[in-house]
Design a protein around this motif. Structure first.
Motif, PDB file in Angstrom:
ATOM      1  N   GLU A  90       0.610  -1.198  -0.044  1.00 22.09           N
ATOM      2  CA  GLU A  90       0.143   0.016  -0.033  1.00 22.09           C
ATOM      3  C   GLU A  90       0.682   1.157   0.036  1.00 22.09           C
ATOM      4  OE1 GLU A  90      -3.462   2.010   2.550  1.00 22.09           O
ATOM      5  OE2 GLU A  90      -2.080   0.852   3.641  1.00 22.09           O
ATOM      6  N   ARG A  91       1.731   1.182   0.792  1.00 24.84           N
ATOM      7  CA  ARG A  91       2.623   2.540   0.901  1.00 24.84           C
ATOM      8  C   ARG A  91       3.628   2.746  -0.242  1.00 24.84           C
ATOM      9  NH1 ARG A  91       4.822   2.135   7.279  1.00 24.84           N
ATOM     10  NH2 ARG A  91       2.635   1.735   8.043  1.00 24.84           N
ATOM     11  N   ALA A  92       4.188   1.588  -0.795  1.00 27.16           N
ATOM     12  CA  ALA A  92       4.891   1.696  -1.915  1.00 27.16           C
ATOM     13  C   ALA A  92       4.147   2.120  -3.159  1.00 27.16           C
ATOM     14  CB  ALA A  92       5.415   0.379  -2.485  1.00 27.16           C
ATOM     15  N   ARG A  93       2.806   1.448  -3.448  1.00 26.56           N
ATOM     16  CA  ARG A  93       2.069   1.971  -4.705  1.00 26.56           C
ATOM     17  C   ARG A  93       1.520   3.471  -4.537  1.00 26.56           C
ATOM     18  NH1 ARG A  93       2.485  -2.572  -7.754  1.00 26.56           N
ATOM     19  NH2 ARG A  93       1.825  -4.390  -7.005  1.00 26.56           N
ATOM     20  N   THR A  94       1.306   3.765  -3.224  1.00 28.02           N
ATOM     21  CA  THR A  94       0.929   5.231  -2.967  1.00 28.02           C
ATOM     22  C   THR A  94       1.905   6.211  -3.568  1.00 28.02           C
ATOM     23  OG1 THR A  94      -0.787   4.379  -1.349  1.00 28.02           O
ATOM     24  CG2 THR A  94      -0.094   7.022  -1.049  1.00 28.02           C
ATOM     25  N   MET A  95       2.991   6.024  -2.888  1.00 24.82           N
ATOM     26  CA  MET A  95       4.234   6.776  -3.165  1.00 24.82           C
ATOM     27  C   MET A  95       4.515   6.945  -4.651  1.00 24.82           C
ATOM     28  SD  MET A  95       4.315   8.315  -0.310  1.00 24.82           S
ATOM     29  CE  MET A  95       5.952   9.452  -0.576  1.00 24.82           C
ATOM     30  N   ILE A  96       4.755   5.531  -5.280  1.00 26.86           N
ATOM     31  CA  ILE A  96       4.840   5.621  -6.916  1.00 26.86           C
ATOM     32  C   ILE A  96       3.807   6.594  -7.423  1.00 26.86           C
ATOM     33  CG2 ILE A  96       4.748   4.174  -8.737  1.00 26.86           C
ATOM     34  CD1 ILE A  96       5.872   1.974  -6.769  1.00 26.86           C
ATOM     35  N   ALA A  97       2.569   6.264  -6.991  1.00 31.46           N
ATOM     36  CA  ALA A  97       1.383   7.287  -7.611  1.00 31.46           C
ATOM     37  C   ALA A  97       1.697   8.694  -7.420  1.00 31.46           C
ATOM     38  CB  ALA A  97       0.162   6.824  -7.384  1.00 31.46           C
ATOM     39  N   ALA A 142      10.888   5.074   3.028  1.00 27.13           N
ATOM     40  CA  ALA A 142      12.060   5.868   2.727  1.00 27.13           C
ATOM     41  C   ALA A 142      12.470   5.466   1.446  1.00 27.13           C
ATOM     42  CB  ALA A 142      13.123   5.852   3.571  1.00 27.13           C
ATOM     43  N   LEU A 143      12.813   4.169   1.551  1.00 27.17           N
ATOM     44  CA  LEU A 143      13.544   3.324   0.237  1.00 27.17           C
ATOM     45  C   LEU A 143      12.737   3.770  -1.167  1.00 27.17           C
ATOM     46  CD1 LEU A 143      12.580   0.418  -1.110  1.00 27.17           C
ATOM     47  CD2 LEU A 143      13.392  -0.218   1.372  1.00 27.17           C
ATOM     48  N   VAL A 144      11.381   3.551  -1.386  1.00 26.87           N
ATOM     49  CA  VAL A 144      10.621   3.786  -2.423  1.00 26.87           C
ATOM     50  C   VAL A 144      10.410   5.133  -2.910  1.00 26.87           C
ATOM     51  CG1 VAL A 144       8.339   3.454  -3.614  1.00 26.87           C
ATOM     52  CG2 VAL A 144       9.463   1.500  -2.649  1.00 26.87           C
ATOM     53  N   PRO A 145      10.253   6.048  -1.952  1.00 27.04           N
ATOM     54  CA  PRO A 145      10.311   7.216  -2.407  1.00 27.04           C
ATOM     55  C   PRO A 145      11.536   8.161  -2.747  1.00 27.04           C
ATOM     56  CG  PRO A 145       9.449   7.294  -0.111  1.00 27.04           C
ATOM     57  CD  PRO A 145       9.657   5.730  -0.790  1.00 27.04           C
ATOM     58  N   ALA A 146      12.698   7.601  -1.957  1.00 28.04           N
ATOM     59  CA  ALA A 146      14.060   7.879  -2.318  1.00 28.04           C
ATOM     60  C   ALA A 146      14.169   7.621  -3.758  1.00 28.04           C
ATOM     61  CB  ALA A 146      14.926   7.393  -1.501  1.00 28.04           C
ATOM     62  N   MET A 147      14.115   6.561  -4.105  1.00 29.00           N
ATOM     63  CA  MET A 147      14.356   6.124  -5.653  1.00 29.00           C
ATOM     64  C   MET A 147      13.614   6.649  -6.429  1.00 29.00           C
ATOM     65  SD  MET A 147      15.163   1.751  -5.129  1.00 29.00           S
ATOM     66  CE  MET A 147      13.645   1.318  -4.549  1.00 29.00           C
ATOM     67  N   SER A 443       3.409  10.854   2.085  1.00 29.30           N
ATOM     68  CA  SER A 443       2.714  11.845   1.425  1.00 29.30           C
ATOM     69  C   SER A 443       3.375  12.693   0.309  1.00 29.30           C
ATOM     70  CB  SER A 443       2.321  12.847   2.558  1.00 29.30           C
ATOM     71  OG  SER A 443       3.396  13.896   2.918  1.00 29.30           O
ATOM     72  N   ARG A 444       2.749  13.577  -0.260  1.00 31.73           N
ATOM     73  CA  ARG A 444       3.749  14.349  -1.307  1.00 31.73           C
ATOM     74  C   ARG A 444       4.757  15.011  -0.580  1.00 31.73           C
ATOM     75  NH1 ARG A 444      -1.558  14.284  -2.847  1.00 31.73           N
ATOM     76  NH2 ARG A 444      -2.022  13.973  -4.906  1.00 31.73           N
ATOM     77  N   LEU A 445       4.515  15.627   0.770  1.00 29.47           N
ATOM     78  CA  LEU A 445       5.464  16.176   1.589  1.00 29.47           C
ATOM     79  C   LEU A 445       6.706  15.657   1.867  1.00 29.47           C
ATOM     80  CD1 LEU A 445       3.420  18.109   4.203  1.00 29.47           C
ATOM     81  CD2 LEU A 445       4.060  19.040   2.078  1.00 29.47           C
ATOM     82  N   GLY A 446       6.545  14.247   1.862  1.00 34.06           N
ATOM     83  CA  GLY A 446       7.700  13.388   2.119  1.00 34.06           C
ATOM     84  C   GLY A 446       8.737  13.469   0.944  1.00 34.06           C
ATOM     85  N   TYR A 447       8.217  13.810  -0.130  1.00 36.12           N
ATOM     86  CA  TYR A 447       9.122  13.727  -1.588  1.00 36.12           C
ATOM     87  C   TYR A 447      10.297  15.132  -1.120  1.00 36.12           C
ATOM     88  CZ  TYR A 447       7.589  10.101  -4.120  1.00 36.12           C
ATOM     89  OH  TYR A 447       7.551   8.839  -4.659  1.00 36.12           O
ATOM     90  N   GLU A 448       9.743  16.199  -0.373  1.00 33.10           N
ATOM     91  CA  GLU A 448      10.472  17.393  -0.281  1.00 33.10           C
ATOM     92  C   GLU A 448      11.787  16.962   0.661  1.00 33.10           C
ATOM     93  OE1 GLU A 448       8.061  20.538   1.413  1.00 33.10           O
ATOM     94  OE2 GLU A 448       6.754  20.503  -0.467  1.00 33.10           O
ATOM     95  N   THR A 449      11.638  16.032   1.379  1.00 34.36           N
ATOM     96  CA  THR A 449      12.786  15.523   2.244  1.00 34.36           C
ATOM     97  C   THR A 449      13.880  14.833   1.632  1.00 34.36           C
ATOM     98  OG1 THR A 449      11.884  13.753   3.288  1.00 34.36           O
ATOM     99  CG2 THR A 449      11.367  15.686   4.300  1.00 34.36           C
TER     100      THR A 449
END
Length: 461
Positions: A90-97, A142-147, A443-449
């Motif tokens: 769920e978390r991985a697919r959400t962050m990918i989307a 961390a790892l999926v949004p980081a990539m 969340s979207r904000l996580g990409y800012e970090t």
């Protein structure tokens, strides 16, 4: 070469042995990560999403095997272990989307003769240090949004759950991610600290203890790199007089005892309106007594062991100190034959007559125990809920949603709930205050970090 051993809390046996990475292996991994990231950052977000989605597909295809390994590594009952894989997905697919929109350039109103915009640039090489209690669901934050943001990742997993890092590597390799974009390393504490000091590293995402977070900050000091620290909690819940009592008991008790209380956002202290305190305690004690403590490989087991005997003994010590100071323990440990001093198996416990002079109400327990205090009104509850060194989540149970939201606004926590707890919505920012850490994931904000802004001011010739 140093060997790390994973002692299974199920039966005390050595479940996994692994060699820790040598200095040469660490150097080679860093060099690969730097080189891979230079190419990966140029890959379009849509292509990163395709490859990361294939990684998720490969990972969830092994759901049953992953669940069994998880049970043996850290003791979660097999009946609940597969939920970890579902949470990862769920978390991985959400962050990918979310990535395409979150990473898109910010377009500004144009001035005559000037083009202006802001891009989100990847940081470089990210080190993800993941814990054992939710080894996939914390790592994925961390790892999926980081990539997806264009960074390469080095994963250092807990020595208690080394197979989790290897299974993620396997999924990344099967998905066809370019070599070096994702790597895992089994590391000693000293080598982890040295890695954080290495100038080739650009970001650290750490989930663990307050002491571990302080270690990250010490080693990152003076390097001016980004760090995200999620450091645990002593999360409170408040049950107002107007609740559906049975629903509140079910929600709060599950939030306190799921995963044997080994969750950074587990409910560890509970404040109940004095007018319903006794009725709540009666129902809550009955709920706890139906928990079956046993071997977590048995599908009938509800409550498994803690991760290691020392963790169980720490909670036993907190309970014994509270009882000696006047608290009442409502559960007889003698009803749980597996729960003996020196064992990782620990009887659940509910305490009344507690206060904030007791460790069980102020220090993180990370085990199956909750203290319950009566409160006179909302003001008293808010004061006690905020009287903590931690601030990860907090929950209010009430039928009055306006009052619940008003109370939630005054609580010192990164996430506030009404009528639920111990839950993470990947479209909301996951963050804490005070000793629960700093930074933001998901969340979207996580990409800012995981990126830095770069401004473009292009004056026309």
């Amino acid at each position: 070469m140093a060997i790390q051993r994973t002692i299974s809390p199920v039966d005390g046996s050595v479940y996994v042995e692994r060699e820790q990475a040598s200095a040469a292996a660490i150097e080679a991994a860093l060099d690969r990560a730097v080189a891979a990231q230079r190419a990966w950052r140029e890959v379009p977000v849509a292509e990163r999403a395709r490859l990361c989605s294939r990684m998720v597909d490969a990972f969830v295809a092994r759901r049953d095997a992953l669940a069994e390994e998880l049970t043996w590594q850290m003791g979660r009952p097999i009946a609940a272990a597969a939920g970890e894989v579902g949470g990862f997905e769920e978390r991985a697919r959400t962050m990918i989307a979310l990535a395409e929109e979150a990473l898109a350039p910010i377009q500004l109103a144009q001035k005559p003769g000037v083009t202006r915009y802001i891009t989100r640039e990847p940081l470089g090489v990210s080190l993800v240090v993941a814990p054992w209690n939710y080894p996939y669901m914390t790592a994925v934050n961390a790892l999926v949004p980081a990539m997806m943001a264009g960074n390469s990742v080095l994963l250092k997993h807990s020595a208690q759950t080394p197979l989790c890092a290897e299974r993620l590597q396997q999924a990344c390799d099967e998905a066809g991610l370019p070599a070096g974009v994702f790597q895992h390393l089994h590391l000693s504490h000293a080598d982890t600290e040295a890695l954080i000091r290495d100038p080739r590293l650009d970001h650290v995402a750490f989930t663990g203890s307050v002491a571990g977070g302080a270690m990250v900050e010490r080693n990152a000091a003076g390097r001016f790199i980004a760090t995200g620290l999620e450091l645990g909690g002593k999360d409170p819940a408040y049950v107002r007089a107007d609740v559906d009592l049975d629903a509140a008991v079910e929600g709060v008790m599950d939030g306190a005892f799921f995963n044997s209380g080994q969750s950074c956002c587990a409910i560890e202290r509970l404040y109940v309106d004095a007018s319903i305190h006794d009725a709540f305690v009666e129902r809550a004690v009955a709920w706890v007594r139906q928990l079956r403590l046993g071997n977590p490989t048995d599908p009938a087991t509800i409550l498994g062991p803690l991760v290691r005997p020392a963790a169980a003994d720490l909670v036993r010590g907190q309970v014994e100190e509270a009882v000696a100071a006047g608290a009442t323990a409502w559960i007889d440990p003698g009803d749980y034959p597996l729960s003996v001093p020196g064992s990782a198996y620990l009887a659940p416990q509910l305490l009344t007559g507690v206060d904030h002079t007791m460790r069980v109400m102020t220090e993180e327990s990370f085990g199956p125990v909750v203290g319950v205090m009566p409160v006179a009104d909302d003001e008293a509850a808010i004061a006690l809920m905020n009287d903590s060194a931690f601030g990860l989540t907090a929950a209010v149970f009430t039928r009055d949603l306006v009052a619940g939201e008003a109370i939630a606004r005054r609580l010192e926590a990164g996430t506030v709930f009404t009528n639920r707890c111990d839950y993470l919505d990947p479209e909301l920012a996951w963050t804490g205050v005070k000793c629960s850490g700093r930074g933001c994931s998901l969340s979207r904000l996580g990409y800012e970090t995981l990126t830095r802004p770069k401004s473009f001011h292009l004056k026309h010739a």
